[in-house]
Design a protein around this motif. Structure first.
Motif, PDB file in Angstrom:
ATOM      1  N   VAL A 376       0.841  -1.204   0.000  1.00  0.00           N
ATOM      2  CA  VAL A 376       0.000   0.000   0.000  1.00  0.00           C
ATOM      3  C   VAL A 376       0.877   1.255   0.000  1.00  0.00           C
ATOM      4  CG1 VAL A 376      -1.705   1.326   1.297  1.00  0.00           C
ATOM      5  CG2 VAL A 376      -1.919  -1.166   1.145  1.00  0.00           C
ATOM      6  N   GLU A 377       1.912   1.242   0.813  1.00  0.00           N
ATOM      7  CA  GLU A 377       2.812   2.390   0.852  1.00  0.00           C
ATOM      8  C   GLU A 377       3.511   2.589  -0.490  1.00  0.00           C
ATOM      9  OE1 GLU A 377       3.062   4.618   3.070  1.00  0.00           O
ATOM     10  OE2 GLU A 377       2.016   3.712   4.777  1.00  0.00           O
ATOM     11  N   GLN A 378       3.818   1.482  -1.170  1.00  0.00           N
ATOM     12  CA  GLN A 378       4.471   1.599  -2.471  1.00  0.00           C
ATOM     13  C   GLN A 378       3.543   2.230  -3.501  1.00  0.00           C
ATOM     14  OE1 GLN A 378       7.549   1.294  -3.207  1.00  0.00           O
ATOM     15  NE2 GLN A 378       7.299   1.649  -5.411  1.00  0.00           N
ATOM     16  N   VAL A 379       2.261   1.962  -3.392  1.00  0.00           N
ATOM     17  CA  VAL A 379       1.294   2.626  -4.276  1.00  0.00           C
ATOM     18  C   VAL A 379       1.360   4.139  -4.075  1.00  0.00           C
ATOM     19  CG1 VAL A 379      -1.176   2.983  -4.711  1.00  0.00           C
ATOM     20  CG2 VAL A 379      -0.257   0.658  -4.487  1.00  0.00           C
ATOM     21  N   ILE A 383       2.355   7.123  -6.923  1.00  0.00           N
ATOM     22  CA  ILE A 383       1.051   7.613  -7.336  1.00  0.00           C
ATOM     23  C   ILE A 383       1.129   8.687  -8.429  1.00  0.00           C
ATOM     24  CG2 ILE A 383       0.720   9.522  -5.699  1.00  0.00           C
ATOM     25  CD1 ILE A 383      -2.108   7.972  -5.208  1.00  0.00           C
ATOM     26  N   ASP A 384       2.250   9.351  -8.564  1.00  0.00           N
ATOM     27  CA  ASP A 384       2.380  10.396  -9.591  1.00  0.00           C
ATOM     28  C   ASP A 384       3.109   9.900 -10.835  1.00  0.00           C
ATOM     29  OD1 ASP A 384       1.085  12.359  -8.058  1.00  0.00           O
ATOM     30  OD2 ASP A 384       2.926  12.763  -6.937  1.00  0.00           O
ATOM     31  N   ARG A 385       3.147   8.588 -11.024  1.00  0.00           N
ATOM     32  CA  ARG A 385       3.925   8.004 -12.114  1.00  0.00           C
ATOM     33  C   ARG A 385       3.013   7.380 -13.169  1.00  0.00           C
ATOM     34  NH1 ARG A 385       8.207   3.036 -11.084  1.00  0.00           N
ATOM     35  NH2 ARG A 385       9.036   2.891 -13.222  1.00  0.00           N
ATOM     36  N   PRO A 397       4.591   5.532 -21.711  1.00  0.00           N
ATOM     37  CA  PRO A 397       3.689   5.362 -20.561  1.00  0.00           C
ATOM     38  C   PRO A 397       2.598   6.432 -20.568  1.00  0.00           C
ATOM     39  CG  PRO A 397       5.979   5.125 -19.881  1.00  0.00           C
ATOM     40  CD  PRO A 397       6.011   5.623 -21.305  1.00  0.00           C
ATOM     41  N   GLN A 398       1.437   6.048 -20.034  1.00  0.00           N
ATOM     42  CA  GLN A 398       0.285   6.941 -19.984  1.00  0.00           C
ATOM     43  C   GLN A 398      -0.342   6.868 -18.596  1.00  0.00           C
ATOM     44  OE1 GLN A 398      -0.530   8.803 -22.581  1.00  0.00           O
ATOM     45  NE2 GLN A 398       0.666   7.810 -24.215  1.00  0.00           N
ATOM     46  N   PHE A 400      -3.180   5.563 -17.429  1.00  0.00           N
ATOM     47  CA  PHE A 400      -4.286   4.678 -17.802  1.00  0.00           C
ATOM     48  C   PHE A 400      -5.349   4.683 -16.702  1.00  0.00           C
ATOM     49  CE2 PHE A 400      -0.970   2.931 -20.559  1.00  0.00           C
ATOM     50  CZ  PHE A 400      -1.670   2.843 -21.755  1.00  0.00           C
ATOM     51  N   THR A 401      -6.593   4.862 -17.110  1.00  0.00           N
ATOM     52  CA  THR A 401      -7.679   4.941 -16.134  1.00  0.00           C
ATOM     53  C   THR A 401      -7.805   3.656 -15.343  1.00  0.00           C
ATOM     54  OG1 THR A 401      -8.857   6.535 -17.520  1.00  0.00           O
ATOM     55  CG2 THR A 401     -10.148   5.366 -15.849  1.00  0.00           C
ATOM     56  N   HIS A 402      -7.716   2.515 -16.004  1.00  0.00           N
ATOM     57  CA  HIS A 402      -7.817   1.245 -15.283  1.00  0.00           C
ATOM     58  C   HIS A 402      -6.725   1.132 -14.228  1.00  0.00           C
ATOM     59  CE1 HIS A 402      -6.456  -2.993 -14.786  1.00  0.00           C
ATOM     60  NE2 HIS A 402      -7.722  -3.153 -14.470  1.00  0.00           N
ATOM     61  N   SER A 403      -5.515   1.508 -14.579  1.00  0.00           N
ATOM     62  CA  SER A 403      -4.412   1.444 -13.614  1.00  0.00           C
ATOM     63  C   SER A 403      -4.674   2.345 -12.417  1.00  0.00           C
ATOM     64  CB  SER A 403      -3.092   1.846 -14.286  1.00  0.00           C
ATOM     65  OG  SER A 403      -2.737   0.943 -15.304  1.00  0.00           O
ATOM     66  N   ARG A 404      -5.181   3.541 -12.675  1.00  0.00           N
ATOM     67  CA  ARG A 404      -5.461   4.477 -11.581  1.00  0.00           C
ATOM     68  C   ARG A 404      -6.555   3.917 -10.670  1.00  0.00           C
ATOM     69  NH1 ARG A 404      -1.314   7.414 -10.986  1.00  0.00           N
ATOM     70  NH2 ARG A 404      -2.430   9.240 -10.169  1.00  0.00           N
ATOM     71  N   VAL A 405      -7.555   3.277 -11.272  1.00  0.00           N
ATOM     72  CA  VAL A 405      -8.623   2.680 -10.465  1.00  0.00           C
ATOM     73  C   VAL A 405      -8.077   1.535  -9.612  1.00  0.00           C
ATOM     74  CG1 VAL A 405     -10.741   1.303 -10.596  1.00  0.00           C
ATOM     75  CG2 VAL A 405     -10.528   3.399 -11.936  1.00  0.00           C
ATOM     76  N   MET A 406      -7.156   0.761 -10.157  1.00  0.00           N
ATOM     77  CA  MET A 406      -6.603  -0.342  -9.362  1.00  0.00           C
ATOM     78  C   MET A 406      -5.694   0.178  -8.258  1.00  0.00           C
ATOM     79  SD  MET A 406      -8.193  -2.887 -10.412  1.00  0.00           S
ATOM     80  CE  MET A 406      -7.401  -3.948  -9.194  1.00  0.00           C
TER      81      MET A 406
END
Length: 597
Positions: A376-379, A383-385, A397-398, A400-406
């Motif tokens: 969780v801390e690694q997320v 988070i700005d990557r 790299p983009q 990606f909405t799915h990645s942000r949701v996960m």
């Protein structure tokens, strides 16, 4: 050229697997693990790259085949002008040995079989030293190449230009056993196997495992076979779950979208884990969590998206020239360069799966929750990557909405672990980051004009991965934004009613060529339809996607609807676990989102 992808059956001993064509040729076998080098490589070339054929001499022979109930014991029934015989073939489930058994059983009349053995070790880069051993009554062929050896027993072969041939005739009720055993070349060859005992033990092992399956919904046979496939792709020693049994089967026939899938993707393994937990297999969850602890050991910032079967980290991608590729689709790759990518969704997938295990009753150990807390801390650190996304794009790299949701899901599961399960963690801080991320996604991950979720920030395109948003509880399946997203997917990504991952023509993935509908994505749409009340559409699409399976119920990665053939690596874990979840959704189960209420 090799047989169509859908013509292949899988044999598995839960360490490696053999692919057997409808015509009786083992065209792919890596020993002793799925990710080892091949002994038979004709799947990615021609018979000269290694195979083992066994079929009646009668060119007019016809065959039918099936798996012995709830096992990976393949039975092929051959009918000829002179008689009927069956070939029963399997890989015994054993503590240490790795073998392929091909038993010929006479049913009626008399049937002559031809068998041809072409051993080409190390992805067809090494011809072995071969010699006859054994006795006239118990013939055997011994082949060695560097550190590896095999011994083939049961028939006396005759050499002819790097191939070995023999004929075997069986009458009614007669049995002949052909066996191939792998061993290290500096050790003694293993003693002959008691085939009768091996058949009984292997049958009991598979059927005993299958007897634990819990499924009270539709499509039971397909669900059971899919769960068996997931078990077949899970290493019984390490707990590692490979994404598929093969490398370099093309997503684009004649193109270069050929990848090695014989590794453990954290994402695919986590999704597989959820499917197993949902159907009664908590012990497998415990084994996989132990695998995860070993593989990820060290700094959380060093977490990879994939590992070797035992947790190996070095999966260097390289191209082989010794194998020309399936039907000329080059290059053939071993290793996978995506191992070095940052994919922001992966930790979320892991934490969602481990929450499912926790809810199912798997207790946290001394290290399992500290690892999750560190993830969780690694997320938060990342988070700005921007990332490469679920589809492992090789372009820029983009966001990606799915990645942000996960990533949101990872934080959410961390908060819930503390608040609902009493585990230690900074839930207040995690909650603040989670809620800020949701505001960001709602603002930048939704198209301002169309009101649908987008593939990545700044794009108006959609992506099939957006179908997963309701599954992790980010939004409801009938959220207006999801309904508009589904409409956009139906408009832009469907091919003859089946779902592509994304528009390859957009150039986002940095690769040339295109691809076919992705089987898992169509199952995701079934799940979305079922969850949003479109039951008829869900049932119709489910029937269409299930028709893509071969006669044994096996699914590859993609489907070429124009030529009605499977494409991509096979059998594909993601396709089978998505089938399971779609069947569950049709029965009214909410899966991953069930505990969000």
């Amino acid at each position: 050229m090799p047989a169509p992808i859908e013509d292949y059956a899988l044999l598995s001993d839960c360490r490696t697997g053999a692919l057997v064509s409808r015509d009786g040729s083992i065209d792919w076998l890596c020993l002793p693990r799925f990710d080892s080098s091949s002994v038979f490589g004709a799947l990615l070339g021609d018979p000269g790259h290694g195979c083992w054929t066994l079929r009646p001499s009668d060119a007019g022979a016809t065959s039918t085949r099936f798996y012995l109930s709830d096992t990976f014991i393949l039975v092929t029934r051959w009918e000829t002008a002179e008689g009927v015989a069956e070939v029963h073939e399997f890989m015994p489930i054993q503590p240490t040995r790795t073998e392929v058994i091909r038993r010929i059983v006479g049913v009626s009349g008399s049937v002559e079989f031809d068998t041809e053995l072409r051993l080409h070790f190390d992805y067809s880069r090494r011809l072995p030293w071969v010699r006859q051993v054994g006795t006239p009554d118990h013939p055997a062929l011994h082949a060695t190449a560097g550190p590896e050896s095999v011994i083939v027993r049961g028939v006396r072969f005759h050499a002819e230009d790097h191939r070995h041939r023999a004929t075997v005739t069986v009458g009614a009720d007669e049995i002949r056993d052909l066996t191939l055993s792998w061993f290290l070349s500096y050790e003694h060859a293993p003693k002959p196997l008691d085939v009768e005992e091996a058949i009984a033990g292997t049958r009991a092992w598979w059927q005993g495992w299958a007897s634990g399956i819990r499924h009270d919904g539709p499509h039971r046979d397909a669900v059971v076979r899919s769960l068996l496939v997931l078990r077949a792709l899970t290493n019984k020693d390490t707990g590692g779950i490979v994404a598929a049994a093969t490398t370099s089967l093309p997503e684009d026939f004649g193109g270069s979208r050929n990848w090695d899938y014989r590794f453990v993707w954290l994402r695919d393994a986590a999704l597989t884990l959820e499917a197993l937990i949902a159907h009664g297999f908590l012990a497998e969850a415990h084994q996989w969590r132990r695998w995860l602890l070993r593989a990820v050991a060290g700094e959380p910032r060093e977490v990879q998206i994939m590992y070797g079967i035992a947790g190996e980290r070095d999966l260097l991608e390289r191209e082989l020239t010794s194998l020309p590729g399936y039907d000329g689709s080059a290059p053939v790759r071993i290793g996978n360069g995506a191992v070095d990518q940052y994919q922001g969704d992966v930790i979320g997938e892991v934490l969602v799966a481990l929450e499912a295990a926790r809810i199912a009753g798997l207790e946290e150990g001394d290290f399992s929750w500290p690892l999750q807390r560190a993830l969780v801390e690694q997320v938060i650190v990342s988070i700005d990557r921007p990332d490469n996304g679920i589809w492992e794009i090789r372009g820029e790299p983009q966001w990606f909405t799915h990645s942000r949701v996960m990533m949101w899901a990872a934080l959410d599961r961390g908060v819930r672990a503390v608040r609902e399960h009493g585990l230690a963690g900074d839930a207040e801080r995690w909650e603040g980051v989670r809620d800020r991320l949701r505001r960001e996604i709602d603002d930048r991950g939704v198209d301002a004009e169309g009101g649908h979720f987008v593939q990545h920030y700044g794009s108006g395109d959609v992506d099939a991965s957006l179908l997963l948003l309701p599954q992790v509880g980010y939004c409801a399946a009938d959220d207006p934004r999801m309904l508009r997203t589904v409409a956009e997917i139906e408009s832009r990504l469907l091919v003859n009613g089946f779902v592509r991952r994304y528009r390859t023509e957009s150039g986002v993935d940095g690769l040339g060529g295109g691809e076919h509908p992705f089987i898992a994505c169509s199952f995701w749409l079934v799940e979305q339809y079922a969850a949003s009340g479109r039951t008829g559409d869900a049932q119709t699409l489910m029937a269409g996607v299930m028709a893509m399976a071969n006669d044994l119920g096996l699914l590859s990665e993609e489907y070429d609807v124009g030529h009605q053939r499977q494409a991509g690596n096979t059998p594909q874990a993601l396709s089978h676990l998505s089938l399971i979840r779609a069947a569950d959704a049709l029965a009214g189960h909410r899966g991953r989102a069930a505990h969000r209420d």
